[in-house]
Design a protein around this motif. Sequence first.
Motif, PDB file in Angstrom:
ATOM      1  N   THR A  25      -6.803  -2.115  -0.230  1.00 16.65           N
ATOM      2  CA  THR A  25      -5.810  -1.542  -1.013  1.00 16.65           C
ATOM      3  C   THR A  25      -4.337  -1.177  -0.262  1.00 16.65           C
ATOM      4  O   THR A  25      -3.364  -1.440  -0.251  1.00 16.65           O
ATOM      5  CB  THR A  25      -6.048  -0.205  -1.873  1.00 16.65           C
ATOM      6  OG1 THR A  25      -6.956  -0.548  -2.714  1.00 16.65           O
ATOM      7  CG2 THR A  25      -4.841   0.429  -2.552  1.00 16.65           C
ATOM      8  N   ALA A  26      -4.926  -0.544   1.217  1.00 14.63           N
ATOM      9  CA  ALA A  26      -4.035  -0.002   2.245  1.00 14.63           C
ATOM     10  C   ALA A  26      -3.211  -1.556   2.680  1.00 14.63           C
ATOM     11  O   ALA A  26      -1.994  -1.414   2.813  1.00 14.63           O
ATOM     12  CB  ALA A  26      -4.660   0.704   3.036  1.00 14.63           C
ATOM     13  N   GLN A  27      -3.951  -2.330   3.008  1.00 13.42           N
ATOM     14  CA  GLN A  27      -3.407  -3.585   3.621  1.00 13.42           C
ATOM     15  C   GLN A  27      -2.499  -4.272   2.650  1.00 13.42           C
ATOM     16  O   GLN A  27      -1.106  -4.781   3.051  1.00 13.42           O
ATOM     17  CB  GLN A  27      -4.318  -4.657   3.996  1.00 13.42           C
ATOM     18  CG  GLN A  27      -3.807  -5.902   4.683  1.00 13.42           C
ATOM     19  CD  GLN A  27      -3.345  -5.304   6.064  1.00 13.42           C
ATOM     20  OE1 GLN A  27      -3.946  -4.892   6.969  1.00 13.42           O
ATOM     21  NE2 GLN A  27      -1.947  -5.623   6.159  1.00 13.42           N
ATOM     22  N   LYS A  28      -3.013  -4.210   1.570  1.00 12.86           N
ATOM     23  CA  LYS A  28      -1.798  -5.119   0.346  1.00 12.86           C
ATOM     24  C   LYS A  28      -0.536  -4.191   0.267  1.00 12.86           C
ATOM     25  O   LYS A  28       0.600  -4.675   0.049  1.00 12.86           O
ATOM     26  CB  LYS A  28      -2.511  -5.208  -1.029  1.00 12.86           C
ATOM     27  CG  LYS A  28      -3.761  -6.115  -1.133  1.00 12.86           C
ATOM     28  CD  LYS A  28      -4.513  -6.046  -2.448  1.00 12.86           C
ATOM     29  CE  LYS A  28      -5.506  -7.249  -2.384  1.00 12.86           C
ATOM     30  NZ  LYS A  28      -6.299  -7.118  -3.860  1.00 12.86           N
ATOM     31  N   THR A  29      -0.824  -2.874   0.296  1.00 10.34           N
ATOM     32  CA  THR A  29       0.236  -1.870   0.223  1.00 10.34           C
ATOM     33  C   THR A  29       1.531  -2.357   1.344  1.00 10.34           C
ATOM     34  O   THR A  29       2.556  -2.451   1.026  1.00 10.34           O
ATOM     35  CB  THR A  29       0.171  -0.632   0.234  1.00 10.34           C
ATOM     36  OG1 THR A  29      -0.522  -0.312  -1.016  1.00 10.34           O
ATOM     37  CG2 THR A  29       1.277   0.335  -0.003  1.00 10.34           C
ATOM     38  N   VAL A  30       0.803  -2.298   2.414  1.00  4.44           N
ATOM     39  CA  VAL A  30       1.753  -2.723   3.750  1.00  4.44           C
ATOM     40  C   VAL A  30       2.238  -3.881   3.512  1.00  4.44           C
ATOM     41  O   VAL A  30       3.504  -4.099   4.032  1.00  4.44           O
ATOM     42  CB  VAL A  30       1.001  -2.391   4.997  1.00  4.44           C
ATOM     43  CG1 VAL A  30       1.854  -2.709   6.267  1.00  4.44           C
ATOM     44  CG2 VAL A  30       0.531  -0.801   5.147  1.00  4.44           C
ATOM     45  N   ASP A  31       1.484  -4.861   3.450  1.00  5.36           N
ATOM     46  CA  ASP A  31       2.376  -6.556   3.246  1.00  5.36           C
ATOM     47  C   ASP A  31       3.395  -6.323   2.359  1.00  5.36           C
ATOM     48  O   ASP A  31       4.388  -7.099   2.540  1.00  5.36           O
ATOM     49  CB  ASP A  31       1.032  -7.134   2.726  1.00  5.36           C
ATOM     50  CG  ASP A  31      -0.306  -7.433   3.768  1.00  5.36           C
ATOM     51  OD1 ASP A  31       0.028  -6.948   5.031  1.00  5.36           O
ATOM     52  OD2 ASP A  31      -1.280  -8.000   3.329  1.00  5.36           O
TER      53      ASP A  31
END
Length: 335
Positions: A25-31
Amino acid sequence: MSSSQSFQSPSWYVLNHIGGSFHSTAQKTVDKFNERNDKNLELFAPTYVVKEEKGGEIRFKTAKLTFHYVFLYGILDDIKELCRQVNGFSFLIDRGNAERYAIVDDKTMANFKNIARAYKNCLPYFSLDDIELEDGDLVEVVKGDFPGLVGTYMPNAKSKTGNIVLQIFNNVGTIAFNVKVSDVRVLEFSRNSTRANDQIDAFLPNLLKALRYFNRNEALPTPLAAKLAVFRGRMEVVRLNNRKLDARLQVLLYATSIITGYEDAAIAAKERYDKVKDSVTNEWTKLANNLILAIISDDTNLLKQNYNTLATLDVTSKMQHIVKDEYEYYMTTVN
């Protein structure tokens, strides 16, 4: 550089992230943020694991995320913009930092990520309250899985390995398990440690063997040469607060460097020894130091002078017997 200017340089910021599948979830948000705003924030959100010992075996298991920490690399204004959105991200405040925000320096983060890679991105973590860091030596890993890692070394009992503790920020740390003693060099021995003295005592017989080969102008056997190389590599950067112990160390490093052909290292060790040699008061320590110097410099007068001193002393320990035997060996070879 002013505080406002430093904010414009990218840094590793420690953030909280709450909600969803922690990493994905964190990675998708940053992407999505990067794509939408033409930014290049870099997220580091490893899986956290804890160590368990069962039946004498070390195992790792995924732990509940007591700390909801992620690490984000970028410019402060960009990260602020990310945190203003409703996405689970928020700054970790460091009240001891004038800039307010918890930051991890690039070198520490590089070591941190190195450990994570070694454990396939599963990073052991713990509270620093769980370990007495002052009991460990400060070391740097020079080879193996964690080159360049600097941390506190905690030796494993009855083993040639130890664990290296790395403090990340505040009270959070991680650990590299079972690092070989031969893969690290000591930067600073812990305040109350006896390991410096123990390592010097353990190495002296090896150096005395090497001196016999050196005196006969013969090549060292490979195993003995390796022991000298490891000792020099591990100990040449050490600085000791105890001047007497430092004198012992420097004379060993001087002789080891001469024998193994490291002229610059030999000069540095000899200069350091000359500064602290007058602090040595124990007669047997003086005899051992002067024996080494006499053989390295082929100084028969120094050898004979100290042999005469030795004849007036009682021999009461194994180490003293070793020193006495070496003097007697060389006295049979001098003119």
